[in-house]
Design a protein around this motif. Sequence first.
Motif, PDB file in Angstrom:
ATOM      1  N   UNK A   4     -38.865 -15.776  -7.440  1.00 21.58           N
ATOM      2  CA  UNK A   4     -38.916 -14.309  -7.543  1.00 21.58           C
ATOM      3  C   UNK A   4     -37.641 -13.655  -7.009  1.00 21.58           C
ATOM      4  N   UNK A   5     -37.178 -13.960  -5.769  1.00 26.06           N
ATOM      5  CA  UNK A   5     -35.917 -13.323  -5.327  1.00 26.06           C
ATOM      6  C   UNK A   5     -34.720 -13.688  -6.194  1.00 26.06           C
ATOM      7  N   UNK A   6     -34.717 -14.898  -6.755  1.00 29.44           N
ATOM      8  CA  UNK A   6     -33.618 -15.286  -7.631  1.00 29.44           C
ATOM      9  C   UNK A   6     -33.606 -14.440  -8.903  1.00 29.44           C
ATOM     10  N   UNK A   7     -34.786 -14.196  -9.475  1.00 28.13           N
ATOM     11  CA  UNK A   7     -34.879 -13.363 -10.684  1.00 28.13           C
ATOM     12  C   UNK A   7     -34.472 -11.924 -10.376  1.00 28.13           C
ATOM     13  N   UNK A   8     -34.978 -11.369  -9.264  1.00 24.17           N
ATOM     14  CA  UNK A   8     -34.625  -9.988  -8.884  1.00 24.17           C
ATOM     15  C   UNK A   8     -33.135  -9.875  -8.602  1.00 24.17           C
ATOM     16  N   UNK A   9     -32.567 -10.892  -7.968  1.00 17.62           N
ATOM     17  CA  UNK A   9     -31.135 -10.930  -7.676  1.00 17.62           C
ATOM     18  C   UNK A   9     -30.313 -10.780  -8.947  1.00 17.62           C
ATOM     19  N   UNK A  10     -30.633 -11.556  -9.967  1.00 22.39           N
ATOM     20  CA  UNK A  10     -29.876 -11.521 -11.223  1.00 22.39           C
ATOM     21  C   UNK A  10     -30.057 -10.190 -11.955  1.00 22.39           C
ATOM     22  N   UNK A  11     -31.261  -9.648 -11.919  1.00 21.62           N
ATOM     23  CA  UNK A  11     -31.517  -8.359 -12.581  1.00 21.62           C
ATOM     24  C   UNK A  11     -30.691  -7.254 -11.921  1.00 21.62           C
ATOM     25  N   UNK A  12     -30.666  -7.218 -10.579  1.00 18.47           N
ATOM     26  CA  UNK A  12     -29.919  -6.181  -9.874  1.00 18.47           C
ATOM     27  C   UNK A  12     -28.418  -6.312 -10.088  1.00 18.47           C
ATOM     28  N   UNK A  13     -27.907  -7.556 -10.050  1.00 17.83           N
ATOM     29  CA  UNK A  13     -26.478  -7.769 -10.310  1.00 17.83           C
ATOM     30  C   UNK A  13     -26.104  -7.240 -11.690  1.00 17.83           C
ATOM     31  N   UNK A  14     -26.934  -7.544 -12.674  1.00 21.17           N
ATOM     32  CA  UNK A  14     -26.657  -7.132 -14.047  1.00 21.17           C
ATOM     33  C   UNK A  14     -26.691  -5.610 -14.183  1.00 21.17           C
ATOM     34  N   UNK A  15     -27.734  -4.960 -13.662  1.00 23.42           N
ATOM     35  CA  UNK A  15     -27.894  -3.516 -13.850  1.00 23.42           C
ATOM     36  C   UNK A  15     -26.843  -2.715 -13.083  1.00 23.42           C
ATOM     37  N   UNK A  16     -26.526  -3.126 -11.855  1.00 25.89           N
ATOM     38  CA  UNK A  16     -25.534  -2.391 -11.078  1.00 25.89           C
ATOM     39  C   UNK A  16     -24.144  -2.464 -11.717  1.00 25.89           C
ATOM     40  N   UNK A  17     -23.817  -3.604 -12.301  1.00 27.03           N
ATOM     41  CA  UNK A  17     -22.506  -3.728 -12.947  1.00 27.03           C
ATOM     42  C   UNK A  17     -22.462  -3.015 -14.300  1.00 27.03           C
ATOM     43  N   UNK A  18     -23.514  -3.156 -15.068  1.00 23.62           N
ATOM     44  CA  UNK A  18     -23.499  -2.610 -16.420  1.00 23.62           C
ATOM     45  C   UNK A  18     -23.727  -1.098 -16.462  1.00 23.62           C
TER      46      UNK A  18
END
Length: 289
Positions: free
Chosen positions: A210-224
Amino acid sequence: MFSFLLKKNVRKILKRKDSDAGERGRALEDLRASLYNEFQSPEGAKRQQQRICRPVVALTFNFFVAVGIIFTNKLVLKNVGFHFPIFLTFIHYVISWFLMAILKLFSVLPASPPAKSSRFSSLLTLGIVMSLSTGLANVSLKYNSIGFYQMSKIAVTPSIVLAEFIFYDKRVSFLKVLALTVVSIGVAVATVTDLQFHFFGACVAFAWIIPSAVNKILWSRLQQQENWTALALMWKTTPITLFFLVILIPWLDPPGALSFHWTFSNTSAILASAFLGFLLQWSGALALG
């Protein structure tokens, strides 16, 4: 007369050379100023990142670094005898912060977006899930075989797809679902012969999803969506991650980290792991951006 004309021609040639050298110098200074300005604005830094790191380049970079760090971390945790996965993660982030501080010293670190463009809660959440994601990944690698570790990683991508569908109504085409299923089955078949079950390790591996999935989602959204670059976001969130890793150390690491035998070979292996950790975080952020 001939001597006078010759001297006159020589002076003209020297003046022309001085003029050409001056123009080249001014052009070089203009180029330096342009690159400096690009890095000092979030939008310019973002354009530079997208121009240099195309998706294929970022994904290839991330793939090779990810393979390298899995085997290096396993070597450190098992062969070197450094049985402190959270403390190892802490060292990774300290080295990453030190390398980024050097980049900032030379004005190479990309600028961050204005403070009002990103909520602090988003950065805080990312820092927390980064500490959990990376820390639990190394704990899982300590107790599980590489095969089981890879098996747990398979579950991250479907979790990301499901989470984005629930929270952001982001849908995935049938062909992508089919491709994801085929790849997941392929990796499962390839690693099933290397499975080594450990109950605590299995619990950690499933807790890591779960934290790994949330980590990737946040990285993607904050950059994009908010013009963050990979390095700028790493610079902002690393202190938060370090703080929460310190909290995790007494809970998930055995005692005795300070009494570890720091020989040259052991220290070199740990520092190599830390440098790969910096490259992994950077390449992963580039791919998600």
